[in-house]
Design a protein around this motif. Structure first.
Motif, PDB file in Angstrom:
ATOM      1  N   THR A 232       0.820  -1.219   0.000  1.00  0.00           N
ATOM      2  CA  THR A 232       0.000   0.000   0.000  1.00  0.00           C
ATOM      3  C   THR A 232       0.848   1.262   0.000  1.00  0.00           C
ATOM      4  N   GLY A 233       2.091   1.163  -0.419  1.00  0.00           N
ATOM      5  CA  GLY A 233       2.933   2.355  -0.468  1.00  0.00           C
ATOM      6  C   GLY A 233       4.307   2.037   0.071  1.00  0.00           C
ATOM      7  N   ASP A 234       5.259   2.900  -0.276  1.00  0.00           N
ATOM      8  CA  ASP A 234       6.604   2.634   0.227  1.00  0.00           C
ATOM      9  C   ASP A 234       6.990   3.683   1.264  1.00  0.00           C
ATOM     10  N   LEU A 235       8.044   3.411   1.976  1.00  0.00           N
ATOM     11  CA  LEU A 235       8.488   4.379   2.978  1.00  0.00           C
ATOM     12  C   LEU A 235       9.984   4.265   3.217  1.00  0.00           C
ATOM     13  N   GLU A 236      10.542   5.375   3.672  1.00  0.00           N
ATOM     14  CA  GLU A 236      11.933   5.401   4.126  1.00  0.00           C
ATOM     15  C   GLU A 236      11.912   5.807   5.580  1.00  0.00           C
ATOM     16  N   VAL A 237      12.534   4.999   6.401  1.00  0.00           N
ATOM     17  CA  VAL A 237      12.558   5.302   7.832  1.00  0.00           C
ATOM     18  C   VAL A 237      14.005   5.446   8.296  1.00  0.00           C
ATOM     19  N   GLY A 238      14.194   6.296   9.308  1.00  0.00           N
ATOM     20  CA  GLY A 238      15.534   6.521   9.835  1.00  0.00           C
ATOM     21  C   GLY A 238      16.146   7.754   9.227  1.00  0.00           C
ATOM     22  N   ARG A 239      16.150   8.840  10.011  1.00  0.00           N
ATOM     23  CA  ARG A 239      16.569  10.103   9.423  1.00  0.00           C
ATOM     24  C   ARG A 239      17.784  10.672  10.126  1.00  0.00           C
ATOM     25  N   ALA A 240      18.001  10.295  11.357  1.00  0.00           N
ATOM     26  CA  ALA A 240      19.081  10.924  12.134  1.00  0.00           C
ATOM     27  C   ALA A 240      19.676   9.867  13.052  1.00  0.00           C
ATOM     28  N   PRO A 241      20.908  10.095  13.490  1.00  0.00           N
ATOM     29  CA  PRO A 241      21.564   9.098  14.348  1.00  0.00           C
ATOM     30  C   PRO A 241      20.855   8.910  15.684  1.00  0.00           C
ATOM     31  N   GLY A 242      20.142   9.916  16.121  1.00  0.00           N
ATOM     32  CA  GLY A 242      19.326   9.839  17.326  1.00  0.00           C
ATOM     33  C   GLY A 242      18.117  10.703  17.070  1.00  0.00           C
ATOM     34  N   SER A 243      16.950  10.292  17.538  1.00  0.00           N
ATOM     35  CA  SER A 243      15.752  11.063  17.241  1.00  0.00           C
ATOM     36  C   SER A 243      14.690  10.801  18.290  1.00  0.00           C
ATOM     37  N   ALA A 244      13.879  11.815  18.538  1.00  0.00           N
ATOM     38  CA  ALA A 244      12.689  11.663  19.373  1.00  0.00           C
ATOM     39  C   ALA A 244      11.455  12.007  18.556  1.00  0.00           C
ATOM     40  N   ALA A 245      11.575  11.808  17.253  1.00  0.00           N
ATOM     41  CA  ALA A 245      10.461  12.122  16.349  1.00  0.00           C
ATOM     42  C   ALA A 245       9.505  10.938  16.299  1.00  0.00           C
ATOM     43  N   GLY A 246       8.763  10.755  17.385  1.00  0.00           N
ATOM     44  CA  GLY A 246       7.815   9.647  17.457  1.00  0.00           C
ATOM     45  C   GLY A 246       8.531   8.329  17.677  1.00  0.00           C
ATOM     46  N   PRO A 247       7.776   7.224  17.658  1.00  0.00           N
ATOM     47  CA  PRO A 247       8.386   5.902  17.844  1.00  0.00           C
ATOM     48  C   PRO A 247       9.375   5.612  16.716  1.00  0.00           C
ATOM     49  N   ASP A 248      10.326   4.751  17.003  1.00  0.00           N
ATOM     50  CA  ASP A 248      11.361   4.387  16.030  1.00  0.00           C
ATOM     51  C   ASP A 248      10.805   3.355  15.057  1.00  0.00           C
ATOM     52  N   LEU A 249      10.444   3.793  13.862  1.00  0.00           N
ATOM     53  CA  LEU A 249       9.825   2.867  12.906  1.00  0.00           C
ATOM     54  C   LEU A 249      10.831   1.900  12.300  1.00  0.00           C
ATOM     55  N   ILE A 250      12.124   2.221  12.367  1.00  0.00           N
ATOM     56  CA  ILE A 250      13.123   1.235  11.909  1.00  0.00           C
ATOM     57  C   ILE A 250      12.898  -0.071  12.666  1.00  0.00           C
ATOM     58  N   ARG A 251      12.708   0.053  13.976  1.00  0.00           N
ATOM     59  CA  ARG A 251      12.602  -1.152  14.806  1.00  0.00           C
ATOM     60  C   ARG A 251      11.327  -1.949  14.548  1.00  0.00           C
ATOM     61  N   LEU A 252      10.367  -1.313  13.881  1.00  0.00           N
ATOM     62  CA  LEU A 252       9.156  -2.052  13.505  1.00  0.00           C
ATOM     63  C   LEU A 252       9.412  -2.984  12.341  1.00  0.00           C
ATOM     64  N   PHE A 253      10.334  -2.588  11.467  1.00  0.00           N
ATOM     65  CA  PHE A 253      10.616  -3.426  10.294  1.00  0.00           C
ATOM     66  C   PHE A 253      11.742  -4.415  10.577  1.00  0.00           C
ATOM     67  N   LEU A 254      12.645  -4.080  11.500  1.00  0.00           N
ATOM     68  CA  LEU A 254      13.621  -5.063  11.946  1.00  0.00           C
ATOM     69  C   LEU A 254      12.848  -6.126  12.721  1.00  0.00           C
ATOM     70  N   GLY A 255      12.940  -7.350  12.285  1.00  0.00           N
ATOM     71  CA  GLY A 255      12.170  -8.407  12.932  1.00  0.00           C
ATOM     72  C   GLY A 255      10.799  -8.624  12.311  1.00  0.00           C
ATOM     73  N   SER A 256      10.484  -7.903  11.242  1.00  0.00           N
ATOM     74  CA  SER A 256       9.151  -8.065  10.634  1.00  0.00           C
ATOM     75  C   SER A 256       9.142  -9.220   9.628  1.00  0.00           C
ATOM     76  N   GLU A 257      10.303  -9.728   9.256  1.00  0.00           N
ATOM     77  CA  GLU A 257      10.403 -10.949   8.441  1.00  0.00           C
ATOM     78  C   GLU A 257       9.487 -10.956   7.219  1.00  0.00           C
ATOM     79  N   GLY A 258       9.404  -9.787   6.588  1.00  0.00           N
ATOM     80  CA  GLY A 258       8.672  -9.720   5.328  1.00  0.00           C
ATOM     81  C   GLY A 258       7.164  -9.675   5.440  1.00  0.00           C
ATOM     82  N   ILE A 259       6.614  -9.582   6.652  1.00  0.00           N
ATOM     83  CA  ILE A 259       5.137  -9.604   6.739  1.00  0.00           C
ATOM     84  C   ILE A 259       4.515  -8.231   6.544  1.00  0.00           C
TER      85      ILE A 259
END
Lengths: 529, 529
Positions: A232-259
């Protein structure tokens, strides 16, 4: 990659004589199985892909990017767990209906669109090294299932040497990534046992952890950005070495195993190729003393790049150093340390003091060097054992330092009693290979002489082990991930609200549930709270 | 906490003479505003809570746990950004309809149930130190809004000294947490500027980062587990020190700022109270050389516990050391380092070599000691400046080392031109206070002489700054978080698919959208892709 085993077929070997001598001592008499079929002898169902389906994918990836020949389908039929390999030794096999090879992010997006229009499930495929059933050709409720092989998404796309960041296409293998970085004087430093075949995208999707994690961290901590294609669309996550811009969406895709989507690009932290490397082995009176030593080192920090501890059983058979198995019956618990980079003298002096305080004795560089030389060769041995009729598998978990001994005992008991109840003799070895300030991993290798069909026996034993892990505070996986094999236990580990979160994200990004059906989120979720 | 300013009212001071002398030089003549109203003079709307509402909450938390008096409502009307403080200086104020004080996890769950039954929005409230509008009394589409003050969820619940883990009730303040850990010889080591008032739960909800982050990491990396109460069920996340059991759900709640649930317990990594502490200041010819030095130190690792660099402007006014402002006009760019723990000689020797190689000169311990002595006092100064008619605010971002200089220039230009276009003189200072191998934070302090109403001027200027941050690769916040102030820019940073993920989780956990309406996810999301 050998289609029904591990690695380079030219490297497959007979079992070393010492191991052959050891087997009857440990397991009694084992039964050599019938020789497995050749690839040409394997029977599969006809592909459910229509000419129109293939034409639609070919319109995206080119005619040579769609393969529904039996050989390609068999080669993409699963990962490399022992159950996978046992299934690869059968004459009838479940395989995907075809293999599609996109070449870039846009083609991945377009392939997902074709799959959605045509009701075809999609299994993202990197190096094919999953050991948790993440690559089973599961079509779920769909008409067909393809393996989306990402090998054409390959190479180092960008380097920022000043910031120490590199962007890889997801299908780049470990060795390719390191070779391309080495040309810039850089290293990623991620060396799981699957390193030679697994891909950067796979490391991310599975939340991998490598043998140098004490020095360079888990793969989670190396990733600074991801590009992901979802239905349903593509995305790029991870913008800065440290961030408080909402939850860390990188960590949502790490461990998502393609689902949730297909990871197509991975931005990682890299460092200069280490100038120096020092090896040192240690010996402890027993596992408990060794754990105490590793804890001190991990909690202090600034120690070795690699630190791993074999328990008494693994030390005794020499499994810690694949090249030495059975050659020397060592006592106690052995530790391997490797230091890379600089300040090695200071780091080693401090580590020496901490390991000595825990009862360790330095035993020179030899064992550690041998470990390093054979560090990726363990899986070859498994193929030889299976040929000889010895069941061999590994599994892993992690917990706090306080809980480690209890968890280890519980897993060992579950393994031993599980095999005993199935009438099989077994032997269990364990090591700690990933340490953190608050705890560590436990990695078990089990050998068993199963005289009946090993698959149902192992399914029963593994379920008991998984129950024991959860009952004793362990995580269902420290670095092998969830796939389909661990999915029911993940649901217990995360609880109903945790699974509802994953299911909600899944519905949002992949409303047709095309991607990797049954992985991570079990097909039948336990009832909510 | 002072109701309309920062901290302990007894510590509020007149502006130091040196600062008073500096203001006209930097900003021209400023206009002292009318004195703000006393608390008793503030006018608020009557509470929308009915007797039944209050009785329903009182049935959960006791009669003394529900307060709808004007004073309590005014004290919970917002956080401590400069716009918050300017609004606190007005005679009419927007405030929540009441304050509810649950005492434990079960009471939080029950309060959420009452709020759901009665259509009342809930703003979770920790220390009240948000500077991004996360505590605005926004009722959204609901009938009323309460502030859910977590101060009664207080204390150290469990310690596992061997594993180096401690569990705190979410409402425990920074000083309380450290005092209770100190009794065990342990320290958390998280010292953001809000430390004296902010809570452990707030640190987690906002993805905070403290001044010792070079040594102990961001708060993200300290958290090993969370207990969360949501309107549709509770959950505990974080089971092992490292895990590949699906995506890391801890990271979903870190940075969620109360929109998914109320964090009630936080498990954190702790370490022994450092035995030794060494201070050293450095001087660099300019900011660029200082950045080069910090980069070398961050990429090497194993360096100081604190490292921060003030740019030429901040160095010149002495803002790096609050106690010294205006006393010494220093040149170049100053660096503060603090080493804690052990191996300090080795770490300091390596850091010294790296900073020297980048053009730095050691300038003794004094400046660093003064920085440490005044490290939490900056916000008091802001109150005195506002009293004197000087607008003062801070903002922050982060990016890669490669992008740092460009991003800094872009933010400074946006600030300078923004104020210039509003007819105000301004001065901008900047420091780097959080470093990573791949990049660093930028923290700006701006002073302006705004002769009209400062709120609308700042709203316009801040929007230009936020646009500049996103246009130049920065994150919308490095450690202040999103709240309502940054929400529209978060939507641009994460993109449509990223915001759809957050909205999907929100719908799943909080289908009535009771929690913190308008925070993180803007009320009106931009159209999807």
């Amino acid at each position: 990659m050998r289609w029904n085993g591990w690695g380079d077929p030219a490297k497959a070997k007979e079992l070393p004589r010492a191991v052959r001598a050891l087997i009857p001592l440990l397991l009694g008499r084992v039964r050599r199985p019938a020789p497995p079929p050749s690839l040409a002898e394997v029977r599969v169902r006809p592909s459910a892909l229509t000419d129109d389906d293939r034409a639609a994918f070919a319109a995206v990836v080119g005619v040579d990017g769609v393969d529904h020949a039996d050989e390609a389908r068999i080669r993409h039929a699963g990962g490399r767990s022992t159950p996978d390999l046992l299934r690869r030794r059968e004459h009838e096999q479940r395989v995907p209906d075809g293999v599609v090879l996109p070449a870039d992010h846009a083609q991945v997006m377009a392939c997902l669109a074709v799959a959605g229009e045509r009701d075809i499930a999609v299994i993202p495929y990197g190096g094919g090294t999953s050991v948790v059933g993440a690559l089973d050709p599961e079509r779920g409720p769909h008409r067909a299932v393809i393996s989306l092989d990402l090998r054409r998404l390959r190479g180092l796309l960008r380097v920022d040497a000043l910031s120490g960041e590199a962007v890889f296409a997801a299908g780049t293998t470990g060795p390719d990534a390191e070779a391309q970085l080495a040309a810039h004087g850089l290293e990623l430093g991620h060396y799981p046992q699957s390193f030679r075949y697994a891909t950067i995208g796979g490391f991310a999707a599975a939340r991998s952890s490598g043998q140098n994690s004490a020095g360079y961290g888990r793969f989670d901590t190396m990733v600074t950005g991801l590009r992901v294609a979802t239905p349903t669309g593509d995305l790029e996550v991870g913008r800065a070495p440290g961030s408080a811009a909402g939850p860390d969406l990188i960590r949502l895709f790490l461990g998502s195993e393609g689902i949730f989507g297909v990871i197509t690009e991975v931005r990682v932290r890299v460092h200069p190729v280490p100038a120096e490397r020092v090896f040192e082995s240690w010996s402890f009176p027993d596992f408990a003393h060794g754990v105490d030593g590793l804890r001190r080192v991990a909690q202090h920090g600034r120690g070795p790049t690699v630190i791993r501890l074999s328990d008494e059983a693994e030390t005794a058979v020499g499994l810690a150093q694949v090249g030495r198995i059975g050659k020397a019956i060592a006592r106690g618990a052995s530790v391997v340390t490797v230091y890379e980079g600089d300040d090695i003298d200071a780091r080693r002096a401090r580590t020496t003091a901490l390991l000595r305080a825990a009862g360790g004795t330095s035993s020179g560089a030899g064992d550690a060097e041998e470990w390093a030389a054979g560090r990726f060769d363990g899986p070859y041995l498994r193929d030889s054992l299976l040929d000889a009729g010895v069941f061999c598998e590994t599994l892993e978990t992690a917990t706090t330092w306080t809980g480690l001994a209890t968890l280890k005992a519980a897993v060992e008991t579950a393994l031993r009693e599980g095999f005993r109840d199935a009438g099989a003799r077994s032997t269990v070895m364990c090591h700690v290979s990933h340490v953190y300030p608050t705890g560590a991993s436990l990695y078990f290798t089990v050998l068993a002489g199963i005289r009946s069909d090993p698959l149902p026996v192992w399914t029963t034993v593994k379920a008991r082990v998984n129950d024991a892990i959860l009952a004793h505070g362990g995580t269902i996986s420290h670095h092998h991930a969830v796939g389909r094999d661990h999915a029911p236990w993940l649901a217990r580990e995360l609880g109903p609200a945790g699974m509802r979160i994953l299911a909600a994200i899944k519905r949002e990004l992949d409303p047709q549930a095309l991607l990797n059906p049954g992985a991570v989120i079990p097909a039948a979720l336990p009832a909510g709270d």
